[in-house]
Design a protein around this motif. Structure first.
Motif, PDB file in Angstrom:
ATOM      1  N   ALA A 221       4.409  10.524  11.001  1.00 46.28           N
ATOM      2  CA  ALA A 221       4.079  10.380   9.950  1.00 46.28           C
ATOM      3  C   ALA A 221       3.488  11.607   9.204  1.00 46.28           C
ATOM      4  N   ILE A 222       4.304  11.186   7.467  1.00 45.94           N
ATOM      5  CA  ILE A 222       3.475  13.077   6.536  1.00 45.94           C
ATOM      6  C   ILE A 222       2.993  12.808   5.347  1.00 45.94           C
ATOM      7  N   ASN A 223       2.782  12.969   4.921  1.00 43.05           N
ATOM      8  CA  ASN A 223       1.921  13.152   3.329  1.00 43.05           C
ATOM      9  C   ASN A 223       3.447  13.372   2.655  1.00 43.05           C
ATOM     10  N   ARG A 224       2.918  13.414   1.340  1.00 38.49           N
ATOM     11  CA  ARG A 224       3.968  13.362   0.016  1.00 38.49           C
ATOM     12  C   ARG A 224       4.514  14.680  -0.144  1.00 38.49           C
TER      13      ARG A 224
ATOM     14  N   ASP B  47       0.745  -1.223  -0.295  1.00 35.91           N
ATOM     15  CA  ASP B  47       0.085  -0.064  -0.165  1.00 35.91           C
ATOM     16  C   ASP B  47       0.942   1.194   0.360  1.00 35.91           C
ATOM     17  N   GLU B  48       0.500   2.561   0.758  1.00 37.29           N
ATOM     18  CA  GLU B  48       1.638   3.135   0.586  1.00 37.29           C
ATOM     19  C   GLU B  48       1.790   3.465   2.085  1.00 37.29           C
ATOM     20  N   TRP B  49       3.236   4.129   1.750  1.00 42.70           N
ATOM     21  CA  TRP B  49       4.820   4.088   2.685  1.00 42.70           C
ATOM     22  C   TRP B  49       3.934   6.119   3.230  1.00 42.70           C
ATOM     23  N   TYR B  50       4.425   5.956   4.265  1.00 46.79           N
ATOM     24  CA  TYR B  50       4.527   7.466   4.959  1.00 46.79           C
ATOM     25  C   TYR B  50       5.793   7.771   5.293  1.00 46.79           C
ATOM     26  N   GLU B  51       6.701   8.754   4.614  1.00 48.50           N
ATOM     27  CA  GLU B  51       7.737   8.636   6.122  1.00 48.50           C
ATOM     28  C   GLU B  51       7.563   9.291   7.652  1.00 48.50           C
ATOM     29  N   LEU B  52       8.151   9.668   8.079  1.00 50.06           N
ATOM     30  CA  LEU B  52       7.989   9.642   9.610  1.00 50.06           C
ATOM     31  C   LEU B  52       9.110  10.479   9.786  1.00 50.06           C
TER      32      LEU B  52
END
Length: 587
Positions: free
Chosen positions: A541-544, A417-422
């Motif tokens: 966690a942040i969106n792109r 699924d989608e990865w979210y960067e910390l």
């Protein structure tokens, strides 16, 4: 992929900092060959070296202080030479190897694009190779079995479209060197637009999102210089302000087709992309991706049970960048027979099981993905933190890893699924590069360094450190392709060398990274006490686009080497991990 980005602001008087120096060796492989008693002039190219201090070092001794260096030796053998450039804006360093032999035949270097050289019809392209041991040598260029030149360089120009093969033969009194170059003559560069598969496990290019959540989409481009974007939802054009990043929030559960049409707007004639590629004209290319909207976020949460473990329970992916510990059978612990993805994952799992043995992720972009037998909740049950990652950092030795998290949105128990960067301490800084990409190339033979190019055309290498590790290749044995690309967030390195002692200090970052001696390491931990845990918050966690992702829980964690840097004789900076733990379950 987009080759460059331009940002604007209203402060015309803002001083733009000078970039750090960049070294490009005049050898394609970083290996030089010279005959006993002869002189070899090593003449690298250095960018951004205003006011620079140069140093050439052999066996820890300073042997030169000019931009070029003349090497000679009266004995056969291998000599390792370090070239360092220091300015007020930073430093750069390259290590090379000089093979001193009784005979020294020509060695030909000519860097080519990974996808092959493409040249427009009726366009001059100068092939100008670097040739070692060229004194007294003769040259012969052959095009389709016809000799076309006996000069040291050759200007290629063909009116007919198609594939051409050029051979270069250089002969001196000691032997012969040969090089073959493949060229495609085209009428227009092959513009490309596609949505990358979200992860290794994705069988197709579908994307998943929970109801009420937003998914962020951005295509990868090739050969575009000034792209313009038009987005559609189920064939209906929508206003996205011409942006490359599209934020989509479905109205209801179901399947949606998101499309993008990318048009090249730089059509004022031929333009240089790199020194090997020219583009011209305009084009429009389209691509689509399917987005599936599922139910609510709570519907996929896997609760903690009496049988649940606080520790990770499975390695799903292990894809390191090349590095000195990759394929290494001693300290690195490889068996030497890891030739498939499954065998590489099994190696990583076996190393992590004890919780005190590290797995190296290699140079920039190398990563590992693990999962748990339950969902880790965003509740900060351990002094505000949710989970920890154990590394082998200590003061003066931080090799930061970017941390990503994922929810199992489609419910198939796979990280697809989608990865979210910390978010970390460097996230909003100007020198931090999002969506950075590096391509690594398989070396031509054992004992050779690994060449790489990045998304901006910069080149470099992962050096072969024969003093410490002697496995034939630092390129992962299980990767079958001759090149592979890793993408992620790149931090500005904080590695400095003491000019007196030669000791390297890999300085720490404030917080938010694995294998980092920052403020978020376990209180009271120290290097003597053993491996250190670093704590993390799902709330970071942040969106792109940098906005908060607001995740209620996570199911998978990815760690990825976050710097593209070398520390001289220590080699490449590479993140190491030892374990992962749900701290909400800690007593």
């Amino acid at each position: 992929m987009v080759l460059g980005m331009v940002s604007c602001n209203d402060d015309d008087d803002k001083v733009v900092p000078e970039p750090e120096p960049v070294i490009t060796l005049d050898s394609e492989t970083g290996v030089y060959l010279v005959k006993v008693g002869r002189q070899l002039v090593i003449n690298p190219t250095v960018e951004h070296d205003k006011g620079a201090y140069y140093s050439w070092i052999i066996e820890g001794k300073l042997v030169g202080m000019e931009k070029s260096y003349t090497f000679s030796s009266d004995t056969c053998g291998k000599v390792f030479v370090i070239f360092r450039v220091e300015t007020k804006n930073g430093a750069a360093e390259e290590e090379m190897r000089v093979d001193v032999a009784e005979l020294a035949p020509p060695v030909i270097s000519l860097m080519m694009p990974a996808g092959g050289l493409k040249v427009l019809a009726n366009t001059d392209y100068k092939l100008n190779p670097d040739v070692q041991n060229r004194e007294g040598a003769t040259y012969k260029w052959t095009l389709e079995d016809q000799v076309v030149s006996t000069d040291s360089c050759y200007i290629f120009n063909q009116p007919e479209l198609g594939h051409y093969t050029i051979s270069l033969e250089v002969i001196n009194e000691d032997g012969k060197g040969e090089k073959t170059i493949d060229i495609d003559v085209v009428d227009q560069m092959p513009y490309k637009v596609e949505f990358d598969k979200p992860t290794y496990f994705a069988e197709n290019n579908e994307r998943s999102v929970f109801s009420g959540k937003t998914i962020y989409l951005q295509p990868s481009l090739e050969y575009f210089m000034a792209p313009a974007y038009v987005w559609t939802i189920d064939g209906r054009e929508v206003d996205n302000g011409g942006k490359a990043l599209f934020a989509y929030t479905p109205d209801a559960a179901g399947e949606y087709t998101i499309g993008v049409k990318v048009t090249e707007t730089a059509n004022s004639g031929p333009q240089i992309i790199t020194r090997n590629i020219i583009r011209t004209g305009s084009a429009s290319v389209e691509s689509t991706v399917k987005v599936i909207c599922y139910g609510t976020e709570d519907s996929r949460k896997r609760p903690v049970t009496a049988a649940s473990s606080a520790l990770w329970n499975k390695v799903y992916e292990y894809c390191p960048a090349p590095g000195q510990f990759i394929n290494e059978t001693k300290t690195g612990g490889f068996l030497g027979n890891e030739i498939t993805h499954e065998q590489a994952v099994a190696y990583a799992e076996e190393r992590l099981k004890p919780g005190n043995v590290w797995v190296s992720l290699g140079g920039f972009g190398g990563y590992i993905v693990v999962g748990f037998d339950h969902s880790i909740e965003n509740k900060g049950g351990f002094d505000g933190y949710d989970f920890s990652i154990t590394g082998n950092q200590f003061e003066g030795s931080s090799e930061p890893g970017i941390v990503w998290v994922m929810q199992d949105v489609n419910g198939n128990l796979l990280p697809d699924d989608e990865w979210y960067e910390l978010k970390g301490s460097e996230t909003d800084k100007e020198e931090t590069v999002q969506e950075y990409a590096v391509t690594y190339y398989r070396p031509a033979g054992p004992g050779m360094k690994i060449e790489w190019t990045d998304m901006n055309g910069k080149t470099g290498s992962i050096d072969y450190l024969i003093e410490y590790h002697s496995q034939p290749y630092y390129y992962p044995n299980w990767i079958k392709e001759d090149s592979y690309t890793l993408k992620g967030t790149c931090l500005k390195a904080r590695n400095v060398q003491d000019p007196t002692t030669g000791f390297w200090d890999n300085q720490s970052f404030d917080w938010g990274y694995a294998d980092n001696f920052g403020q978020d390491k376990a209180d009271g931990d120290n290097a003597e006490a053993g491996p250190l845990q670093t704590y993390f918050k799902i709330g970071n966690a942040i969106n792109r686009d940098g906005s908060p992702a607001n995740l209620k829980y996570i199911d998978f964690i990815k760690v990825q080497t976050g710097t593209n840097a070398k520390s001289g004789w220590l080699g490449e900076q590479s993140t190491e991990v030892l374990s992962f733990e749900d701290k909400n379950m800690s007593k």
